[in-house]
Structures are given as C-alpha cells and as structure tokens.
Design a protein around this motif. Structure first.
Motif, mmCIF file in Angstrom:
data_model
loop_
_atom_site.group_PDB
_atom_site.id
_atom_site.type_symbol
_atom_site.label_atom_id
_atom_site.label_comp_id
_atom_site.label_asym_id
_atom_site.label_seq_id
_atom_site.Cartn_x
_atom_site.Cartn_y
_atom_site.Cartn_z
ATOM 1 N N ALA A 6 -67.461 -0.161 54.732
ATOM 2 C CA ALA A 6 -67.404 0.221 56.153
ATOM 3 C C ALA A 6 -66.665 1.536 56.381
ATOM 4 N N THR A 7 -65.778 1.908 55.468
ATOM 5 C CA THR A 7 -64.928 3.080 55.710
ATOM 6 C C THR A 7 -65.302 4.314 54.886
ATOM 7 N N ILE A 8 -66.036 4.112 53.788
ATOM 8 C CA ILE A 8 -66.392 5.268 52.938
ATOM 9 C C ILE A 8 -67.907 5.257 52.686
ATOM 10 N N PRO A 9 -68.671 5.907 53.537
ATOM 11 C CA PRO A 9 -70.140 5.844 53.414
ATOM 12 C C PRO A 9 -70.690 6.439 52.126
ATOM 13 N N SER A 10 -69.909 7.288 51.455
ATOM 14 C CA SER A 10 -70.392 7.896 50.201
ATOM 15 C C SER A 10 -70.326 6.933 49.025
ATOM 16 N N ILE A 11 -69.671 5.769 49.218
ATOM 17 C CA ILE A 11 -69.636 4.747 48.169
ATOM 18 C C ILE A 11 -70.621 3.651 48.534
ATOM 19 N N ILE A 12 -71.605 3.457 47.664
ATOM 20 C CA ILE A 12 -72.678 2.490 47.904
ATOM 21 C C ILE A 12 -72.589 1.390 46.848
ATOM 22 N N PHE A 13 -72.568 0.141 47.293
ATOM 23 C CA PHE A 13 -72.493 -0.989 46.363
ATOM 24 C C PHE A 13 -73.878 -1.569 46.106
ATOM 25 N N HIS A 14 -74.145 -1.901 44.858
ATOM 26 C CA HIS A 14 -75.387 -2.557 44.457
ATOM 27 C C HIS A 14 -75.021 -3.895 43.810
ATOM 28 N N HIS A 15 -75.491 -4.991 44.368
ATOM 29 C CA HIS A 15 -75.165 -6.322 43.841
ATOM 30 C C HIS A 15 -76.271 -6.790 42.905
ATOM 31 N N LEU A 16 -75.910 -7.045 41.653
ATOM 32 C CA LEU A 16 -76.888 -7.577 40.707
ATOM 33 C C LEU A 16 -77.143 -9.055 40.999
ATOM 34 N N PRO A 17 -78.325 -9.549 40.661
ATOM 35 C CA PRO A 17 -78.610 -10.981 40.865
ATOM 36 C C PRO A 17 -77.596 -11.849 40.133
ATOM 37 N N THR A 18 -77.309 -13.008 40.697
ATOM 38 C CA THR A 18 -76.341 -13.928 40.095
ATOM 39 C C THR A 18 -76.909 -14.525 38.806
ATOM 40 N N ILE A 19 -76.094 -14.494 37.779
ATOM 41 C CA ILE A 19 -76.454 -15.108 36.495
ATOM 42 C C ILE A 19 -75.842 -16.508 36.441
ATOM 43 N N THR A 20 -76.654 -17.500 36.141
ATOM 44 C CA THR A 20 -76.153 -18.868 36.022
ATOM 45 C C THR A 20 -76.044 -19.236 34.550
ATOM 46 N N LEU A 21 -74.822 -19.506 34.115
ATOM 47 C CA LEU A 21 -74.606 -19.908 32.726
ATOM 48 C C LEU A 21 -74.782 -21.411 32.578
ATOM 49 N N LEU A 22 -75.149 -21.835 31.384
ATOM 50 C CA LEU A 22 -75.281 -23.263 31.114
ATOM 51 C C LEU A 22 -73.918 -23.950 31.267
ATOM 52 N N PRO A 23 -73.900 -25.148 31.847
ATOM 53 C CA PRO A 23 -72.618 -25.872 31.993
ATOM 54 C C PRO A 23 -71.884 -26.040 30.669
ATOM 55 N N SER A 24 -72.640 -26.186 29.570
ATOM 56 C CA SER A 24 -72.003 -26.370 28.257
ATOM 57 C C SER A 24 -71.220 -25.118 27.841
ATOM 58 N N ILE A 25 -71.724 -23.922 28.215
ATOM 59 C CA ILE A 25 -71.023 -22.668 27.893
ATOM 60 C C ILE A 25 -69.740 -22.574 28.717
ATOM 61 N N ILE A 26 -69.849 -22.902 30.007
ATOM 62 C CA ILE A 26 -68.691 -22.811 30.889
ATOM 63 C C ILE A 26 -67.604 -23.791 30.456
ATOM 64 N N SER A 27 -68.003 -25.027 30.143
ATOM 65 C CA SER A 27 -67.014 -26.051 29.800
ATOM 66 C C SER A 27 -66.349 -25.784 28.448
ATOM 67 N N SER A 28 -67.034 -25.057 27.567
ATOM 68 C CA SER A 28 -66.475 -24.810 26.232
ATOM 69 C C SER A 28 -65.546 -23.601 26.189
ATOM 70 N N CYS A 29 -65.489 -22.834 27.275
ATOM 71 C CA CYS A 29 -64.693 -21.607 27.287
ATOM 72 C C CYS A 29 -63.268 -21.879 27.742
ATOM 73 N N GLN A 30 -62.304 -21.491 26.915
ATOM 74 C CA GLN A 30 -60.899 -21.633 27.264
ATOM 75 C C GLN A 30 -60.383 -20.408 28.008
ATOM 76 N N ILE A 31 -61.011 -19.267 27.782
ATOM 77 C CA ILE A 31 -60.529 -17.998 28.339
ATOM 78 C C ILE A 31 -61.612 -17.406 29.244
ATOM 79 N N PRO A 32 -61.304 -17.115 30.517
ATOM 80 C CA PRO A 32 -62.324 -16.624 31.455
ATOM 81 C C PRO A 32 -63.046 -15.363 30.998
ATOM 82 N N GLU A 33 -62.331 -14.496 30.256
ATOM 83 C CA GLU A 33 -62.968 -13.251 29.811
ATOM 84 C C GLU A 33 -64.232 -13.510 28.993
ATOM 85 N N THR A 34 -64.277 -14.647 28.295
ATOM 86 C CA THR A 34 -65.472 -14.989 27.517
ATOM 87 C C THR A 34 -66.689 -15.056 28.420
#
Length: 475
Positions: free
Chosen positions: A57-85
């Motif tokens: 709203a304040t800086i018109p020269s900066i334009i954001f592009h949102h990529l489609p949401t990626i859905t990971l398998l529940p098994s991948i999410i549950s096996s990850c101890q560290i969010p960076e993974t």
C-alpha cells in the motif's frame, strides 16, 4: 521497464530484510520496479500478510507475486523435527512455479538481476535458463557467512556429527568456534536438513555475487578473510564471487516519532510502556525481547522473573506465552511478582516495537536471542547486548558478539539450555553495573557511529551498493 526480482525465505525476519534491501535500491534507483516472489511455508513462520499489505500500500514500485501453495504429504511434515527442512522441501517443489512467474514478469519487464535468499539456493537451476545474473542475499553477518562458506570443507574433513564433537573449528575471520555451537540445523549429520544446508553452502560461491546485511567496519576480520581468500586448518575458503556488504539494513517500526516514540501527540496518547519508559532514568532499563519466534517454557519464565526481581534492576520485558499454553501471566510468574516489581519493571505481552524501544533514552541494555536483525537494530541504537541464543545460527552469533565484536556479554545456560534465576540475576547486574558492562557499552556506541558512516555518501556500504549497481550495468 527495468526490474529487479527478489526471492526471500518465508520467515518474517528474512522477508523484512529483503524488503529493506528493495527500499535501499529504490532510494538510489527510483526508476526501477522491484518484484518480490513470496510463498507460504507449511508451518507457522510468523504472519507476513499484514506486513506485505502495508508495503504494497505504501511503496507502489514494490510488487509482490504469490506462488501457488504447495501441500506437503502429512508423513513429511510429521517426520520433520526442524522447520527449515520443510522450507527447503517447498522451495524445491516450487521451481516450476518460480519459472512460470519469471516468464510472466519477463513479458512486461527487463529483468536486470535476480536476488535469492540463502535458503532459496534451488532457484539457481531455474534462473540459469534466463539471461540475467543471480545474486545470493545473506541476511546474517559476515562471520556467519564465512562459517557457511567453510562448511563443505569441514564436512569433507570429518565423519562425525557436530553435536558429538568436542573440538574447536578454525574458520577464517572469526574466533575458534566450538563444534556444538554450529547452527542448529547443522548439528545432526544424518538429518535431511543437514544435507539441504550443505547443498546451499556449495551453491553460494556459484552465484554472480553475495550481498550481505552487514558493514565492513563492524566485521573487518571476516570481510577481509573472504575478500582476500584466506584459508584455515578446518575451513579454507573457496574462490568467491564479489562480496557486497551493504548494511545495516533494519526496518523502522510501525510507529514513527523521536527516541521517546509515540508518533507525535501529547503524552496522554502514548502507549503505557512508552509513558513508563519516559519516567525512568537515562540508560537505566534492561530491555528483554526474544524475536518473533522466541518462546520459553513456563518454568524458564519463572526463573527469568525471579532473577530480574533479585537483580534490583529496572526492566521492560516482552513476554510470549509458553508453547501450547494460553494463560494469564500472573499464573506463570511467582506469586506477587508483578505487584512487587511494578515501580521498576514493566511486562508487555506478546509484541513490542523493538526499534522504537531500543532508541529510547532510558534503555541501557538489551537481552536478546541474537537474531541478526535484532543485533543490527541494537548496534544502530548504540545499545549493548546480553546474548541469550535460542535457535538457528544464534549460538554462532553469540561468539561473534562477545569475543570478536565485543558488543555483548554472554548469558550462560546449562547443558539442556536452561538458564537459572541465579544466572539471570548475576548477568543482569554485571551487565548494568560493571566495568565489563561499561566496556561493551562504549564499543556499541562506537559501532553506532560506524554504522551511520557506512551508509553515508562515500561510506563502505554506500560504495558497495554502487559497485553492485555497476555489476547490473545500472548507471
């Protein structure tokens, strides 16, 4: 129209640093259009939507592009101890979406450069298909960057996990680093996130240049080690592309105004914590704040409270509820704590405008988790630090702040990371009332002046920025 494309990691601290880089570029080259490609991580990285909306709203020269949401398998999410993974997993899967976004932007703009967050190393396989250079943006400091660049060599020289090593690592430009103080995701060699970070550090030198959120006079040894290609027993540095130290990049808070904050108006309109700060003696208050993701157990919060009360020091403490516990602070703190400390303490729940508070005349010290954005904010305010790292690369930062830069004193935790009330009491007293505390205070104030000079015309960071523009053929 000429454009620069940026690709930040989704964590709010990384996004803010990237936007501040965009603002810096636009201040000097307002004719450019800057496109920031964002995506949602599959975990709570801190809400970014309100921040993005405000920038949009304040800086018109900066334009954001949102990529489609990626859905990971529940098994991948549950096996990850560290969010960076999970961040790395999503980034790899996002490459086709990134390619499509770049094609779309290229249809209407001439892209001069692509700037990727360190986490977004996988983007280089996409951008190699386009006719523009790719730069890495490193949101931490030069000392941490030197460590990252040495990581592949250290990996080759050992078969052990860092968590199982008792030796010191010798890295160019930084003090000897205990192996157990390596960044949290590096500690377990067999974890997937270790391999992702290894790949990311191998990719770093292959970029057209590395942009770092630091300034040369803050970390002269580390910068010199990298620009001169110095080696060390545990980690000879690889040949590097140009290094551009263009910091300090820090965000201003939502509220404007002077060091006494409030965004104007009379004192009645001020938030309660600012009105309270206005009544405290100059440089008498210890400010405790641990970042957007920094949370403590109820037991640890009680120990901090007991230590602060015993210390007798004035304090402003930003407190988040413990994980999975939504309760009143009175039930967490020792009985009567808030009443007994009412005259010399102020507890603020959940959030505070950190930059505004750090720049208040009454604040004389900052207990911090050592996130690099917070470090730079403290330096720019001339406020010394009491270093209490919690996650990511923050233990490395503590060593740099205490031993190399000498702008912090250490908080010392037990083997399991717990800090006793006795330690809190001792360190806070030492911080505010000792020669050691005075020494880091003087050094931090000197660095505040150096930070200002670096950004002025002819300063280290200003010169580095214009060299970056020259590499893009921007006059």
């Amino acid at each position: 129209m000429d454009a620069i494309v940026m690709y930040p990691s989704p964590a709010i601290g990384h996004l803010i640093s990237m936007v501040e880089l965009a603002k810096l570029i636009l201040n000097h080259r307002p004719s450019l259009s800057i496109h920031i490609i964002v995506f949602d991580p599959p975990y709570d990285a801190g809400s970014t939507a309100p921040y993005i909306n405000k920038v949009y709203a304040t800086i018109p020269s900066i334009i954001f592009h949102h990529l489609p949401t990626i859905t990971l398998l529940p098994s991948i999410i549950s096996s990850c101890q560290i969010p960076e993974t999970l961040t790395f997993e999503v980034l790899l899967l996002n490459n086709p979406n990134l390619h499509q976004a770049l094609v779309s932007i290229s249809n209407n703009y001439t892209i001069f450069a692509f700037i990727a967050d360190f986490f977004c190393y996988a983007a280089q396989s996409v951008t190699a298909k386009f006719n523009f250079p790719t730069y890495e943006f490193f949101t931490s400091g030069a000392g941490c960057l030197s460590l990252m660049l040495c990581f592949p060599t250290i990996h080759k020289n050992t078969t052990k996990s860092f968590k199982d090593m008792d030796n010191l690592l010798h890295i160019p430009g930084v003090p000897p680093m205990p192996a157990k103080d390596m960044p949290q995701p590096f500690l377990e060699r067999d974890d997937n996130v270790y391999q992702y970070f290894l790949d990311a550090t191998i990719q770093l030198p292959r970029s057209a240049g590395i942009i770092v959120n630091t300034f040369e006079s803050l970390e002269p040894r580390a910068v010199k080690a990298m620009t001169d290609g110095l080696g060390a027993p545990d980690g000879p540095l690889p040949p590097l592309p140009p290094l551009y130290c263009i910091g300090p990049l820090i965000a201003s808070d939502n509220r404007g105004g002077s060091s006494h904050g409030g965004g104007g108006g009379d004192s009645d309109s001020k938030p309660e914590y600012l009105a309270w700060l206005d009544t405290q003696p100059i440089q008498s208050v210890v400010f405790l704040c641990f970042g957007s993701l920094g949370r403590f157990s109820a037991e640890q919060l009680k120990e901090i409270a007991v230590g602060l009360e015993r210390s007798g020091q004035r304090f402003l403490w930003v407190v988040k509820n413990p994980p999975q516990l939504d309760t009143d602070l009175d039930s967490i703190f020792p009985e009567g704590f808030l009443d007994r400390t009412r005259e010399r303490g102020f507890v603020l729940k959940s959030w505070a405008p950190q930059v505004e508070i750090l720049n208040h005349d009454s604040v004389g010290g900052f207990v911090t988790h050592c996130g690099w954005n917070s470090v730079l904010e403290a330096v720019c305010a001339g406020v010394p630090m009491l270093a209490w790292p919690l996650y990511a690369e923050q233990r490395c930062n503590r060593i740099l702040l205490v031993q190399e830069l000498k702008i912090a004193l250490p908080m010392v935790e037990s083997e399991n990371g717990f800090v006793s009330s006795t330690e809190v009491d001792k360190r806070v007293r030492e911080f505010m009332n000792s020669e050691e505390g005075d020494s880091v205070r003087r050094q931090t104030k000197a660095m505040k002046n150096e930070a200002k000079a670096a950004l002025n015309k002819g300063g280290f960071s200003c010169v580095a920025l214009f060299k970056l523009f020259e590499s893009w053929k921007l006059k």
